[in-house]
Design a protein around this motif. Sequence first.
Motif, PDB file in Angstrom:
ATOM      1  N   ALA A 235      68.130  74.626  67.622  1.00  0.00           N
ATOM      2  CA  ALA A 235      67.702  74.375  66.245  1.00  0.00           C
ATOM      3  C   ALA A 235      66.276  73.848  66.220  1.00  0.00           C
ATOM      4  O   ALA A 235      65.454  74.269  65.399  1.00  0.00           O
ATOM      5  CB  ALA A 235      68.657  73.388  65.578  1.00  0.00           C
ATOM      6  N   VAL A 236      65.952  72.930  67.142  1.00  0.00           N
ATOM      7  CA  VAL A 236      64.591  72.389  67.190  1.00  0.00           C
ATOM      8  C   VAL A 236      63.605  73.510  67.478  1.00  0.00           C
ATOM      9  O   VAL A 236      62.559  73.624  66.844  1.00  0.00           O
ATOM     10  CB  VAL A 236      64.476  71.287  68.265  1.00  0.00           C
ATOM     11  N   TYR A 237      63.971  74.371  68.423  1.00  0.00           N
ATOM     12  CA  TYR A 237      63.054  75.466  68.732  1.00  0.00           C
ATOM     13  C   TYR A 237      62.801  76.308  67.486  1.00  0.00           C
ATOM     14  O   TYR A 237      61.663  76.591  67.124  1.00  0.00           O
ATOM     15  CB  TYR A 237      63.604  76.345  69.854  1.00  0.00           C
ATOM     16  N   LEU A 238      63.893  76.689  66.820  1.00  0.00           N
ATOM     17  CA  LEU A 238      63.743  77.605  65.690  1.00  0.00           C
ATOM     18  C   LEU A 238      62.996  76.951  64.535  1.00  0.00           C
ATOM     19  O   LEU A 238      62.236  77.607  63.825  1.00  0.00           O
ATOM     20  CB  LEU A 238      65.119  78.099  65.222  1.00  0.00           C
ATOM     21  N   GLU A 239      63.204  75.641  64.330  1.00  0.00           N
ATOM     22  CA  GLU A 239      62.558  74.990  63.186  1.00  0.00           C
ATOM     23  C   GLU A 239      61.136  74.554  63.489  1.00  0.00           C
ATOM     24  O   GLU A 239      60.279  74.574  62.622  1.00  0.00           O
ATOM     25  CB  GLU A 239      63.373  73.779  62.733  1.00  0.00           C
ATOM     26  N   GLU A 240      60.878  74.077  64.718  1.00  0.00           N
ATOM     27  CA  GLU A 240      59.598  73.433  64.985  1.00  0.00           C
ATOM     28  C   GLU A 240      58.643  74.287  65.811  1.00  0.00           C
ATOM     29  O   GLU A 240      57.434  74.089  65.759  1.00  0.00           O
ATOM     30  CB  GLU A 240      59.812  72.102  65.711  1.00  0.00           C
ATOM     31  N   TYR A 241      59.162  75.169  66.623  1.00  0.00           N
ATOM     32  CA  TYR A 241      58.278  75.889  67.530  1.00  0.00           C
ATOM     33  C   TYR A 241      58.171  77.377  67.233  1.00  0.00           C
ATOM     34  O   TYR A 241      57.117  77.963  67.384  1.00  0.00           O
ATOM     35  CB  TYR A 241      58.773  75.738  68.970  1.00  0.00           C
ATOM     36  N   ALA A 242      59.317  77.983  66.856  1.00  0.00           N
ATOM     37  CA  ALA A 242      59.377  79.434  66.874  1.00  0.00           C
ATOM     38  C   ALA A 242      58.252  80.070  66.069  1.00  0.00           C
ATOM     39  O   ALA A 242      58.068  79.747  64.897  1.00  0.00           O
ATOM     40  CB  ALA A 242      60.716  79.906  66.324  1.00  0.00           C
ATOM     41  N   PRO A 243      57.484  80.944  66.699  1.00  0.00           N
ATOM     42  CA  PRO A 243      56.487  81.688  65.934  1.00  0.00           C
ATOM     43  C   PRO A 243      57.197  82.745  65.101  1.00  0.00           C
ATOM     44  O   PRO A 243      58.324  83.121  65.410  1.00  0.00           O
ATOM     45  CB  PRO A 243      55.635  82.333  67.028  1.00  0.00           C
ATOM     46  N   ARG A 244      56.539  83.185  64.027  1.00  0.00           N
ATOM     47  CA  ARG A 244      57.155  84.254  63.222  1.00  0.00           C
ATOM     48  C   ARG A 244      56.959  85.567  63.941  1.00  0.00           C
ATOM     49  O   ARG A 244      55.907  86.176  63.847  1.00  0.00           O
ATOM     50  CB  ARG A 244      56.478  84.326  61.851  1.00  0.00           C
ATOM     51  N   ASN A 245      57.907  86.006  64.698  1.00  0.00           N
ATOM     52  CA  ASN A 245      57.755  87.313  65.327  1.00  0.00           C
ATOM     53  C   ASN A 245      59.106  87.981  65.472  1.00  0.00           C
ATOM     54  O   ASN A 245      60.126  87.435  65.087  1.00  0.00           O
ATOM     55  CB  ASN A 245      57.039  87.205  66.676  1.00  0.00           C
ATOM     56  N   ARG A 246      59.100  89.148  66.056  1.00  0.00           N
ATOM     57  CA  ARG A 246      60.332  89.928  66.166  1.00  0.00           C
ATOM     58  C   ARG A 246      61.380  89.209  66.987  1.00  0.00           C
ATOM     59  O   ARG A 246      62.557  89.248  66.688  1.00  0.00           O
ATOM     60  CB  ARG A 246      60.008  91.270  66.845  1.00  0.00           C
ATOM     61  N   PHE A 247      60.913  88.564  68.075  1.00  0.00           N
ATOM     62  CA  PHE A 247      61.863  87.911  68.973  1.00  0.00           C
ATOM     63  C   PHE A 247      62.619  86.811  68.225  1.00  0.00           C
ATOM     64  O   PHE A 247      63.840  86.708  68.314  1.00  0.00           O
ATOM     65  CB  PHE A 247      61.120  87.346  70.178  1.00  0.00           C
ATOM     66  N   THR A 248      61.875  86.014  67.458  1.00  0.00           N
ATOM     67  CA  THR A 248      62.524  84.954  66.684  1.00  0.00           C
ATOM     68  C   THR A 248      63.514  85.546  65.692  1.00  0.00           C
ATOM     69  O   THR A 248      64.646  85.060  65.561  1.00  0.00           O
ATOM     70  CB  THR A 248      61.459  84.141  65.928  1.00  0.00           C
ATOM     71  N   ASP A 249      63.091  86.613  65.013  1.00  0.00           N
ATOM     72  CA  ASP A 249      64.000  87.267  64.068  1.00  0.00           C
ATOM     73  C   ASP A 249      65.269  87.728  64.768  1.00  0.00           C
ATOM     74  O   ASP A 249      66.368  87.586  64.246  1.00  0.00           O
ATOM     75  CB  ASP A 249      63.323  88.490  63.424  1.00  0.00           C
ATOM     76  N   PHE A 250      65.070  88.255  65.975  1.00  0.00           N
ATOM     77  CA  PHE A 250      66.208  88.767  66.740  1.00  0.00           C
ATOM     78  C   PHE A 250      67.176  87.634  67.058  1.00  0.00           C
ATOM     79  O   PHE A 250      68.391  87.770  66.913  1.00  0.00           O
ATOM     80  CB  PHE A 250      65.689  89.436  68.013  1.00  0.00           C
ATOM     81  N   ILE A 251      66.619  86.475  67.450  1.00  0.00           N
ATOM     82  CA  ILE A 251      67.476  85.317  67.728  1.00  0.00           C
ATOM     83  C   ILE A 251      68.257  84.961  66.474  1.00  0.00           C
ATOM     84  O   ILE A 251      69.471  84.736  66.513  1.00  0.00           O
ATOM     85  CB  ILE A 251      66.636  84.118  68.193  1.00  0.00           C
ATOM     86  N   GLU A 252      67.564  84.928  65.337  1.00  0.00           N
ATOM     87  CA  GLU A 252      68.228  84.505  64.101  1.00  0.00           C
ATOM     88  C   GLU A 252      69.346  85.475  63.709  1.00  0.00           C
ATOM     89  O   GLU A 252      70.427  85.052  63.296  1.00  0.00           O
ATOM     90  CB  GLU A 252      67.204  84.408  62.968  1.00  0.00           C
ATOM     91  N   VAL A 253      69.064  86.764  63.838  1.00  0.00           N
ATOM     92  CA  VAL A 253      70.086  87.765  63.508  1.00  0.00           C
ATOM     93  C   VAL A 253      71.307  87.569  64.403  1.00  0.00           C
ATOM     94  O   VAL A 253      72.452  87.588  63.949  1.00  0.00           O
ATOM     95  CB  VAL A 253      69.525  89.187  63.674  1.00  0.00           C
ATOM     96  N   ASN A 254      71.033  87.316  65.682  1.00  0.00           N
ATOM     97  CA  ASN A 254      72.137  87.115  66.621  1.00  0.00           C
ATOM     98  C   ASN A 254      72.974  85.914  66.243  1.00  0.00           C
ATOM     99  O   ASN A 254      74.197  85.956  66.318  1.00  0.00           O
ATOM    100  CB  ASN A 254      71.576  86.921  68.029  1.00  0.00           C
ATOM    101  N   ILE A 255      72.303  84.825  65.862  1.00  0.00           N
ATOM    102  CA  ILE A 255      73.051  83.612  65.526  1.00  0.00           C
ATOM    103  C   ILE A 255      73.925  83.858  64.307  1.00  0.00           C
ATOM    104  O   ILE A 255      75.112  83.522  64.301  1.00  0.00           O
ATOM    105  CB  ILE A 255      72.089  82.441  65.291  1.00  0.00           C
ATOM    106  N   SER A 256      73.354  84.504  63.276  1.00  0.00           N
ATOM    107  CA  SER A 256      74.170  84.659  62.068  1.00  0.00           C
ATOM    108  C   SER A 256      75.309  85.648  62.309  1.00  0.00           C
ATOM    109  O   SER A 256      76.381  85.504  61.738  1.00  0.00           O
ATOM    110  CB  SER A 256      73.314  85.075  60.875  1.00  0.00           C
ATOM    111  N   ASN A 257      75.091  86.629  63.181  1.00  0.00           N
ATOM    112  CA  ASN A 257      76.198  87.537  63.478  1.00  0.00           C
ATOM    113  C   ASN A 257      77.281  86.869  64.313  1.00  0.00           C
ATOM    114  O   ASN A 257      78.464  87.068  64.056  1.00  0.00           O
ATOM    115  CB  ASN A 257      75.691  88.783  64.204  1.00  0.00           C
ATOM    116  N   LEU A 258      76.853  86.074  65.289  1.00  0.00           N
ATOM    117  CA  LEU A 258      77.845  85.411  66.137  1.00  0.00           C
ATOM    118  C   LEU A 258      78.720  84.491  65.308  1.00  0.00           C
ATOM    119  O   LEU A 258      79.896  84.303  65.595  1.00  0.00           O
ATOM    120  CB  LEU A 258      77.154  84.604  67.234  1.00  0.00           C
ATOM    121  N   ALA A 259      78.128  83.909  64.247  1.00  0.00           N
ATOM    122  CA  ALA A 259      78.895  82.994  63.406  1.00  0.00           C
ATOM    123  C   ALA A 259      80.073  83.712  62.764  1.00  0.00           C
ATOM    124  O   ALA A 259      81.044  83.086  62.379  1.00  0.00           O
ATOM    125  CB  ALA A 259      77.995  82.384  62.343  1.00  0.00           C
TER     126      ALA A 259
END
Lengths: 431, 465, 298
Positions: A235-259
């Motif tokens: 969560a810290v990575y995604l909120e404080e560090y993650a740059p806006r790029n495809r890789f970050t988007d991919f992580i986010e998509v994965n998290i919401s799907n896994l949920a």
Amino acid sequence: MSNTNKKAPARTMDLVERSLARRYGAEKRFRFYGVISVVIGVLALALLFWEIFSAGLGGFRQTHIQLTLKFDPDVLEIADARDARQVQNGNFEGVVRAALAERFPAVLDRGGRRDLNGILSIGAAFDLRDKLVDEPELLGQTRTYWLLADDDVDTYYKSLREGNAFTARTSEARQVWIQELIDGGELRTQFNTRLFTSGDSSEPEMAGILGAVVGSLLTLLVTFILSFPIGVAAAVYLEEYAPRNRFTDFIEVNISNLAAVPSIIFGLLGLAIFIGLFGMPRSIPLVGGLVLTLMTLPTIIISSRNAIKAVPPSIREAALGIGASKMQMILHHVLPLAMPGMLTGAIIGMAQALGETAPLLMIGMVAFIMDVPNGISDPATVLPVQIFLWSDSPERAFVERTSAAIMVLLAFLVCMNTLAVWLRKRLERRW
Amino acid sequence: MESSVLLPVLALLCALAFVAGRSRSLAVAGVGGMRILNSLPFYYGSLTAFWCALPSLAVVLIWSIFDGVIIENMVHALVPPAAVEAAGGNIGLVMNQVRNLAAGHLSADSVEPAIAAAADRLVALERINRWALTGVALSFALIGAILAWLKINPQLRARAKVEDIFRWTLLACASLAILTTIGIVMSVLFESMRFFSKVPVTEFLFGLEWSPQTAIRADQQGSSGSFGAVPLFAGTLLIAGIALLVAVPTGLMVAIYLTEYASPRMRNLIKPVLEILAGIPTVVYGFFAALTVAPVIRDMGVNLGLDEWLTISSESALAAGLVMGVMIIPFVSSLSDDVITAVPRSLKDGALGLGSTRSEVVKLVVIPAALPGIVGSVLLAASRAIGETMIVVMAAGLAANLTANPFDSVTTVTVQIVTLLVGDQEFESAKTLAAFALGLVLFVVTLGLNYFALYIVRKYREQYE
Amino acid sequence: MQQTLEQKPPVSPKVSAPPMAPTFSIPEPAQMPVSADYKTVGVPLVENAKFAMRDVNVFYGEKQAVFNVNLDIGENEVIAMIGPSGCGKSTFLRCLNRMNDTIDICRVTGSIQLDGEEIYASKMDVVPLRARVGMVFQKPNPFPKSIYENVAYGPKIHGLASRRVDLDEIVETSLRRAGLWEEVKDRLDAPGTGLSGGQQQRLCIARTIAVSPEVILMDEPCSALDPIATAKIEELIAELSQNYTIAIVTHSMQQAARVSHRTAYFHLGKLIEVNDTQKVFTTPDHALTEAYITGRFG
């Protein structure tokens, strides 16, 4: 033109009024559907609780039979009560049988005697052994004890008290003996301590949930230790560090799907990867914890992100403005302030994990295990799986124990959720 | 050394490295004090500790992944081919025997000498392996710590380096979500491929007979049974359909009532009560369905005289579906609640201003405006219903009937996965592999539903942002 | 970009025009366009500059917020930056200690030198930079910790005090210089968030000067405060100007006039005029400046 304009309002109002009754009728019906829906939900909940509680309360009581017995060294074949080996092999059942024979001298035939012996649980003999281990001087003495009754007796007695006796598994002879015991005040129900102090057993009267509760706690411990730090870090990575790029988007998509992936799929993952590929043993809390970690991570990540988002940016600016580095800003300010929110999310995630059954079936935590596990690599089962196993058992006495176990599980969940709500109310800062 | 000892020893080494690094930084700073250091002494200590821990942990990790396979292969070589023959050509059985012997579960007298020798070898190799790992891990830890310690000087940007490590650690944790997805895909995909090499995809997807335990025809490819999954899909859809028929109207009406009609007090009272429904473990619902609802449904069916036309089973699709529906009500209602409250006030005010009744506002304005969001939440609920396991395992039964009769017992994809995988199993049999193929179908379908639903909901949100 | 909390700038005393409807804004005077290759009027450059900015442009994504600014800030000088909302003065100020780094899409070109050192150089570490160039924000933002911890935090993370007594001394000195010591000396353990707004802002100033910065940037430090608290902060700025270089962004022209030596006027991201404060408020060189200080737009 002006003429129609003047008349029109009157006509419109007429039309409106004529339709009004119908429209208000529709309004009322619609509102009624809403009320009905709410009532259905609440009633279903009430019915569920009523069924579980009315069936489960009996599970906390257990029928016991009073018997006077003699710790006869000859019957027991024990010469020295301080010799653990002798006591271990002692013929305590013989003592019980002798006492029963003494209590019901009229029963003489073999079949009748066997039937009579069956009114006490085999656990009664184990209890006597424990008593002798505690007090070796009992050897040769006579004592009166309340001994554990068999589950059929238990079921029969409880159903008898409720007025519709369940006689299918109780012979007529037994019914007579039981009535005799009741009349003599030698049969009663006591608080079922065994339910909380022993592991699983194929005998309902001896079965307890301690093993499952400890298994659940160990599994949850592994889950918490892994999922909380990893979830917070993600969560810290995604909120404080993650740059806006495809890789970050991919992580986010994965998290919401896994949920939203069905939990049983995580069980398949655990079976194929942890057990199949890494060769970990089945049925152990460590693997259960790993599987539940993967399952609860999305929940924890999502709630931790919300908690981090709630920390106002002005605090971050203040820290950065006097030269704190990003890591210092996060560790000194953001995380401590977000901690209550993150803990709340973690507790809710743990509550979910505690109630989870399906993935644990996949990794073999469904085995019949009598011992209470001592560590995260001992074979174990968990409370929901124990409930599943008991609900599958044919004995009637298991029904009330299943309900009692459900009540214990629900009590744990209520505690965890109350803790989460309390934490949120108490510690969460409003900005 | 056992890993339970190795890890604490490593932790202790790290702590020592931290202290050493910290004090060295103060020492090299000399009289100037820590002001002349690039970073606080804490960071020099942390950097040293990281150099102590990370290389060593990496070695332990890689080592542990490969050592099992390597040792196994070394022991394989010792097992005589005759022993494998004797076990029906299954090397896995022989190796099990060797392992059991090595772990002391078997006595050496009960097996052949060659196997006993292999077991001895296994024990010896494992001991060597443990000590070698300990030695390598600890020397990596020491070398790493010493190298870092030697590099400490006032110009070393320790803080920046520690921050880099911190950042990379966080990234690794966030990437675990991707790894998990890959893990899921790999595990179900590989096993499914093996399944489809035994049973053709078409038979699996379109076959009408499901009886994995027994062979129906002698020429069947799976040799252990027939694997036509259509009855499972039909059963899943039937139960999920019943659940949605209960949950969607009820949940939606609850959401509408709570957002549009109920007073705030009522809302604050009802919402948490309904949320309890969502928090109850599914195994409890399963017990409730099997113990209470199923008999009622059966009796009802019999009393209505339906048994003249329909099969009425004690484990019915209706019981499982109804209870599952109740379970999903709060799910639907809270999702719909979100989308309904997202409908802008101005839209509703516009309709109210024209003299609409509240139900007309809801029916003609709110629901059409919120429709995409509602559809999204229904899809999410459907994916929940399809993937739900415990209720159906406990209440729906095992018989793979292809029927639309809700009083009959049907089985579902999840029930079959559980039945096929619980208990003793060999990884190779078509029966076990079939569970993974079902898992693949389940994963693909729920993933598709979720993805589509989230897409719709996101589009909908953007519309009103 | 401009925060919603900003006050409307007070109308200059010269003008007593009737209050305007809040939704109505006067368009930019069409007869005074400012082209992209404009030249700042007045005296933007000084000798012995502490800060030297050359051709500074700031972009938010595609949008340019600051255009070709050339400006020096002298040693121990107080420079005020004024201008209408959204003119880029806050953005520009935040470039001076790289606070804009926290915004992903923000990009800065040109040269900003602190004592001859390029602060946007890739090898520049922002942490020591921000220790040298402290910042006070628009809204008081004390940490939700004790007053003592608030002030001691900076010295701790920068390793300025190795012993507790040294830290105590730094805290006391900083609070004294911020004029807050007498009010809080008995309750240093009380949470900093429990103070009044003005006290909180002085606490933030104390926190900033505890790190002994060379330059203090102030981003509308009084905009969230009442007049009495504002007066105290202004006094404090005057005192601090003896030891520190201060750059202050303000919406209040009176405040700029009271505290600063030089005033820079920004308009739509362009630095229009820099002159002695006295001159800016009496005889500005540029028509836009005059329009602004006479309250024609804001």
